[in-house]
Motif scaffolding. Structure first.
Motif, PDB file in Angstrom:
ATOM      1  N   GLY A  13      40.989  27.749  65.562  1.00  0.00           N
ATOM      2  CA  GLY A  13      41.401  28.700  66.498  1.00  0.00           C
ATOM      3  C   GLY A  13      40.804  28.483  67.732  1.00  0.00           C
ATOM      4  N   MET A  14      40.305  29.785  68.277  1.00  0.00           N
ATOM      5  CA  MET A  14      39.624  29.820  69.466  1.00  0.00           C
ATOM      6  C   MET A  14      37.966  29.671  69.267  1.00  0.00           C
ATOM      7  SD  MET A  14      41.991  29.801  71.450  1.00  0.00           S
ATOM      8  CE  MET A  14      41.243  30.112  73.036  1.00  0.00           C
ATOM      9  N   GLU A  92      38.330  19.045  64.251  1.00  0.00           N
ATOM     10  CA  GLU A  92      39.337  19.946  64.405  1.00  0.00           C
ATOM     11  C   GLU A  92      40.030  20.290  63.183  1.00  0.00           C
ATOM     12  OE1 GLU A  92      40.952  21.091  67.333  1.00  0.00           O
ATOM     13  OE2 GLU A  92      39.657  19.923  68.891  1.00  0.00           O
ATOM     14  N   ILE A  93      39.934  21.580  62.777  1.00  0.00           N
ATOM     15  CA  ILE A  93      40.531  21.946  61.610  1.00  0.00           C
ATOM     16  C   ILE A  93      42.066  22.185  61.691  1.00  0.00           C
ATOM     17  CG2 ILE A  93      40.679  24.024  60.047  1.00  0.00           C
ATOM     18  CD1 ILE A  93      37.548  24.349  60.198  1.00  0.00           C
ATOM     19  N   GLU A  94      42.756  21.595  60.689  1.00  0.00           N
ATOM     20  CA  GLU A  94      44.337  21.679  60.857  1.00  0.00           C
ATOM     21  C   GLU A  94      44.842  22.588  59.801  1.00  0.00           C
ATOM     22  OE1 GLU A  94      45.987  17.791  60.627  1.00  0.00           O
ATOM     23  OE2 GLU A  94      44.622  16.959  62.393  1.00  0.00           O
ATOM     24  N   ASP A  95      43.998  22.613  58.661  1.00  0.00           N
ATOM     25  CA  ASP A  95      44.642  23.400  57.750  1.00  0.00           C
ATOM     26  C   ASP A  95      43.543  23.900  56.735  1.00  0.00           C
ATOM     27  OD1 ASP A  95      47.680  22.911  57.715  1.00  0.00           O
ATOM     28  OD2 ASP A  95      47.059  20.755  57.674  1.00  0.00           O
ATOM     29  N   GLY A 119      24.649  28.093  67.418  1.00  0.00           N
ATOM     30  CA  GLY A 119      25.763  28.100  66.492  1.00  0.00           C
ATOM     31  C   GLY A 119      25.356  28.809  65.085  1.00  0.00           C
ATOM     32  N   ALA A 120      24.341  29.449  65.014  1.00  0.00           N
ATOM     33  CA  ALA A 120      23.912  29.896  63.726  1.00  0.00           C
ATOM     34  C   ALA A 120      24.884  31.135  63.279  1.00  0.00           C
ATOM     35  CB  ALA A 120      22.316  30.490  63.662  1.00  0.00           C
ATOM     36  N   LYS A 121      25.323  32.053  64.180  1.00  0.00           N
ATOM     37  CA  LYS A 121      26.136  33.056  63.828  1.00  0.00           C
ATOM     38  C   LYS A 121      27.432  32.584  63.390  1.00  0.00           C
ATOM     39  CE  LYS A 121      27.474  38.054  64.800  1.00  0.00           C
ATOM     40  NZ  LYS A 121      27.346  38.770  65.547  1.00  0.00           N
ATOM     41  N   PRO A 122      28.177  31.915  64.247  1.00  0.00           N
ATOM     42  CA  PRO A 122      29.482  31.270  63.918  1.00  0.00           C
ATOM     43  C   PRO A 122      29.612  30.582  62.799  1.00  0.00           C
ATOM     44  CG  PRO A 122      28.843  30.489  65.893  1.00  0.00           C
ATOM     45  CD  PRO A 122      27.823  31.319  65.610  1.00  0.00           C
TER      46      PRO A 122
END
Length: 297
Positions: A13-14, A92-95, A119-122
């Protein structure tokens, strides 16, 4: 401390999750070098032109694809580079799919993804969301100039990533001639019931530490003995081929009985060792008036 082999971000997503990529494997294969049997010196492998017998410099080597015996299409380095996927730093996640929908035959090499700077939290959010939903992410990433199809899934509190083979890289099992014969065989309900009982009797939890590479251990032990100067007597190997059971039902019953016998022995309580009898005390002699004194030995 291990060094990351790739740094980038997981994108869904974003949301962007900075990550670092580490191999999850530490191969334990025993590797040997090729030595000269006469001098014991390690052999140097050279690129030699078979026609001239001269060594070919690395910069003079080109890539060729064989289209017929001894016929090649020569590809220049620049031509391949123009086709290489664009180098990105994004997974890039597609599904998102169910884990049970992926046959393990598609998995290739396992990796770990650790959170990158900031990037720990996300990272934690993605791990928990995938764990709660039971989903596996299918994505694409370019590693070492090659586009890879990968599967991301939580492994405990770590985000795991496994490279995958593409569907057209798998050989169809229908090409195996022996399967046609097996497809024509019919089994009875009685045979199937006993086979299922045998499977259930051997069922248990998967414990990875229970299994080890016994061949590697034997090779290392052999190397150690030879390094200590021990002479090794080599015995010719005897090939033991498992013959098909003449009576399938009898073999199934015998296997089931053997498993049950082994389980009953393991479950039987061990008998406590017999206690040694204490030496009998000698009777005490009574004094007049009721007082007791120990009898003299």
């Amino acid at each position: 401390m291990p060094r990351a082999m790739w740094t980038g971000a997981v994108s869904f997503g974003m949301v962007s999750v900075p990550v670092k990529l580490y191999s999850a494997l530490n191969r334990k294969s025993v590797r040997f070098h090729q030595l000269s049997g006469k001098s014991g010196v390690r052999i140097a492998q050279k690129r030699v032109d078979p026609q001239s017998g001269e060594e070919v410099a690395y910069q003079d080597i080109v890539k060729g694809f064989e289209i017929a015996p001894e016929r090649y299409v020569v590809i220049e380095p620049g031509e391949l580079e123009s086709l290489q996927p664009q180098k990105t730093k994004t997974i890039e996640i597609e599904d998102f799919v169910e884990l049970s929908e992926i046959d393990p035959i598609f998995y290739d090499h396992p990796y770990y993804l650790a959170p990158g700077p900031g990037g720990a939290k996300p990272y934690r959010l993605l791990v928990e969301a995938m764990r709660e939903t039971g989903k596996v992410a299918i994505a694409r990433v370019v590693i070492r100039s090659k586009e890879q199809l990968v599967a991301l899934r939580p492994i405990g509190d770590v985000l795991g990533m496994a490279t995958m083979v593409f569907a057209d890289e798998l050989l169809p099992p229908e090409r195996l001639d022996e399967l046609a014969e097996a497809a024509d065989v019919k089994t009875t309900k009685r045979e199937l019931d006993i086979a299922k009982q045998l499977v259930d009797s051997l069922a248990g939890k998967f414990e990875p530490d229970k299994y080890s590479d016994s061949y590697r251990a034997e090779v290392l032990a052999l190397i150690e003995r030879k390094a200590q100067g021990e002479e090794i007597a080599v015995q010719p190997p005897s090939e033991v081929l498992a013959a098909p059971a003449p009576d399938l039902m009898s073999a199934l019953k015998a296997s089931l009985d053997a498993v049950r016998s082994r389980e009953s022995k393991a479950a039987a309580p061990r008998k406590a060792p017999a206690k040694k009898k204490a030496p009998a005390k000698k009777a005490a002699a009574k004094k007049p008036g009721g007082a007791r004194t120990a009898a003299k030995r």
